[in-house]
Design a protein around this motif. Structure first.
Motif, mmCIF file in Angstrom:
data_model
loop_
_atom_site.group_PDB
_atom_site.id
_atom_site.type_symbol
_atom_site.label_atom_id
_atom_site.label_comp_id
_atom_site.label_asym_id
_atom_site.label_seq_id
_atom_site.Cartn_x
_atom_site.Cartn_y
_atom_site.Cartn_z
ATOM 1 N N HIS A 233 0.837 -1.201 0.000
ATOM 2 C CA HIS A 233 0.000 0.000 0.000
ATOM 3 C C HIS A 233 0.878 1.259 0.000
ATOM 4 O O HIS A 233 0.598 2.229 -0.721
ATOM 5 N N SER A 234 1.949 1.240 0.787
ATOM 6 C CA SER A 234 2.871 2.361 0.844
ATOM 7 C C SER A 234 3.533 2.593 -0.509
ATOM 8 O O SER A 234 3.681 3.739 -0.963
ATOM 9 N N TYR A 235 3.921 1.524 -1.157
ATOM 10 C CA TYR A 235 4.551 1.616 -2.483
ATOM 11 C C TYR A 235 3.603 2.285 -3.479
ATOM 12 O O TYR A 235 3.974 3.213 -4.205
ATOM 13 N N GLU A 236 2.377 1.808 -3.506
ATOM 14 C CA GLU A 236 1.394 2.344 -4.448
ATOM 15 C C GLU A 236 1.064 3.798 -4.158
ATOM 16 O O GLU A 236 0.912 4.617 -5.070
ATOM 17 N N TYR A 237 0.989 4.140 -2.872
ATOM 18 C CA TYR A 237 0.699 5.518 -2.480
ATOM 19 C C TYR A 237 1.791 6.462 -2.978
ATOM 20 O O TYR A 237 1.513 7.534 -3.531
ATOM 21 N N LYS A 238 3.055 6.052 -2.775
ATOM 22 C CA LYS A 238 4.171 6.904 -3.201
ATOM 23 C C LYS A 238 4.243 7.000 -4.721
ATOM 24 O O LYS A 238 4.535 8.072 -5.264
ATOM 25 N N MET A 239 3.991 5.893 -5.401
ATOM 26 C CA MET A 239 4.013 5.916 -6.868
ATOM 27 C C MET A 239 2.949 6.873 -7.414
ATOM 28 O O MET A 239 3.167 7.564 -8.416
ATOM 29 N N ASN A 240 1.796 6.914 -6.749
ATOM 30 C CA ASN A 240 0.702 7.766 -7.209
ATOM 31 C C ASN A 240 0.843 9.221 -6.767
ATOM 32 O O ASN A 240 0.078 10.089 -7.216
ATOM 33 N N SER A 241 1.832 9.485 -5.895
ATOM 34 C CA SER A 241 1.996 10.842 -5.368
ATOM 35 C C SER A 241 2.636 11.792 -6.356
ATOM 36 O O SER A 241 2.571 13.017 -6.195
ATOM 37 N N GLY A 242 3.313 11.232 -7.355
ATOM 38 C CA GLY A 242 4.013 12.075 -8.328
ATOM 39 C C GLY A 242 5.362 12.551 -7.847
ATOM 40 O O GLY A 242 6.020 13.339 -8.540
ATOM 41 N N ARG A 243 5.807 12.090 -6.668
ATOM 42 C CA ARG A 243 7.081 12.549 -6.129
ATOM 43 C C ARG A 243 8.275 11.739 -6.619
ATOM 44 O O ARG A 243 9.419 12.167 -6.466
ATOM 45 N N LEU A 244 8.011 10.557 -7.193
ATOM 46 C CA LEU A 244 9.105 9.732 -7.691
ATOM 47 C C LEU A 244 9.603 10.287 -9.010
ATOM 48 O O LEU A 244 8.835 10.448 -9.962
ATOM 49 N N LYS A 245 10.896 10.588 -9.049
ATOM 50 C CA LYS A 245 11.498 11.122 -10.270
ATOM 51 C C LYS A 245 12.225 10.009 -10.998
ATOM 52 O O LYS A 245 13.199 9.467 -10.508
ATOM 53 N N GLU A 246 11.696 9.659 -12.152
ATOM 54 C CA GLU A 246 12.280 8.551 -12.921
ATOM 55 C C GLU A 246 13.633 8.972 -13.517
ATOM 56 O O GLU A 246 13.845 10.117 -13.830
#
Length: 246
Positions: A233-246
């Motif tokens: 759940h934490s992984y999905e939340y962070k992925m959907n937050s837009g904060r991960l810079k690819e």
């Protein structure tokens, strides 16, 4: 009541916000700031004395000059959202050399003040990430988990030694207005949290989790009930937050 405080990591983020709150208080005599970055000139104040120091240095005799303080708040730290596979090895070393090892070294250096009959107020900015699995922040969470257990362990030793002092663990989630993850500090956004931290520091509390009742009580309960599911759940939340810079 805090009169002379050392803030390690006080040139930005929540450390800067705490410093600016402290200078507004009549009884505050001195606010020492130690940071690798220079203190913002536009925020200079006659109660503030700032120093630049790299916490990754081996020689910590620099801190011997702060023999007049009655409190210490350690806020230095950094992290960024990233998959572990994408993190370079040097980032792992740097993370522990800033987020974890300096905390332990500084508390060791001032331990005689903490474990003494005189009042000494000591706090550390930890993170809720250190209380549970935190995918995409794995290395950061590891540094914070180390500090969490260290503080808990040392606080028991202080209690058994009869000390009236302890170490405050401040474990927030994501904080708006800090320079974490490369953002820009906005002391207006962090003002309320800084005030809360000072309050708990002077009360000599050993733990403060901001938004505990509203957010993190349920999160921690879900984590302890099923850490695998909550990790996903934490992984999905962070992925959907837009904060991960690819």
């Amino acid at each position: 009541m805090i009169k002379r405080i050392l803030i390690v990591g006080g040139a930005s983020g929540i450390g800067l916000s705490i410093a600016m709150e402290m200078v507004t208080r009549e009884k505050t005599q001195k606010v020492y700031i130690v940071d690798k970055a220079p203190f913002p000139k536009e925020l200079s104040h006659n109660k503030i004395e700032s120093f630049q120091f790299d916490l990754a240095r081996e020689d910590y005799t620099f801190f011997d000059r702060f023999d007049d303080i009655d409190s210490m708040m350690i806020t230095a730290g950094f992290g960024r959202l990233s998959r572990f596979k994408d993190i370079p090895e040097q980032y792992i070393i740097d993370s522990f050399n800033v987020n974890a090892i300096p905390v332990i070294r500084l508390i060791k250096r001032f331990y005689h003040r903490i474990d003494s009959p005189s009042d000494f107020y000591c706090g550390v900015m930890d993170s809720i990430a250190g209380w549970m699995s935190s995918p995409l922040l794995a290395v950061y969470a590891a540094t914070k988990a180390a500090i969490k257990v260290f503080i808990e362990s040392v606080n028991v030793e202080l209690l058994k030694d009869g000390s009236q002092n302890c170490i405050l663990n401040v474990s927030p989630g994501s904080i708006k207005g800090t320079s974490f993850n490369g953002g820009k500090t906005d002391i207006q956004l962090t003002k309320s949290l800084a005030q809360d931290i000072i309050y708990h520091l002077e009360r000599k509390d050993d733990l403060f989790i901001p938004q505990y009742e509203d957010v993190f009580k349920d999160v921690l309960e879900r984590y302890h009930a099923d850490f695998r599911r909550e990790g996903q759940h934490s992984y999905e939340y962070k992925m959907n937050s837009g904060r991960l810079k690819e």
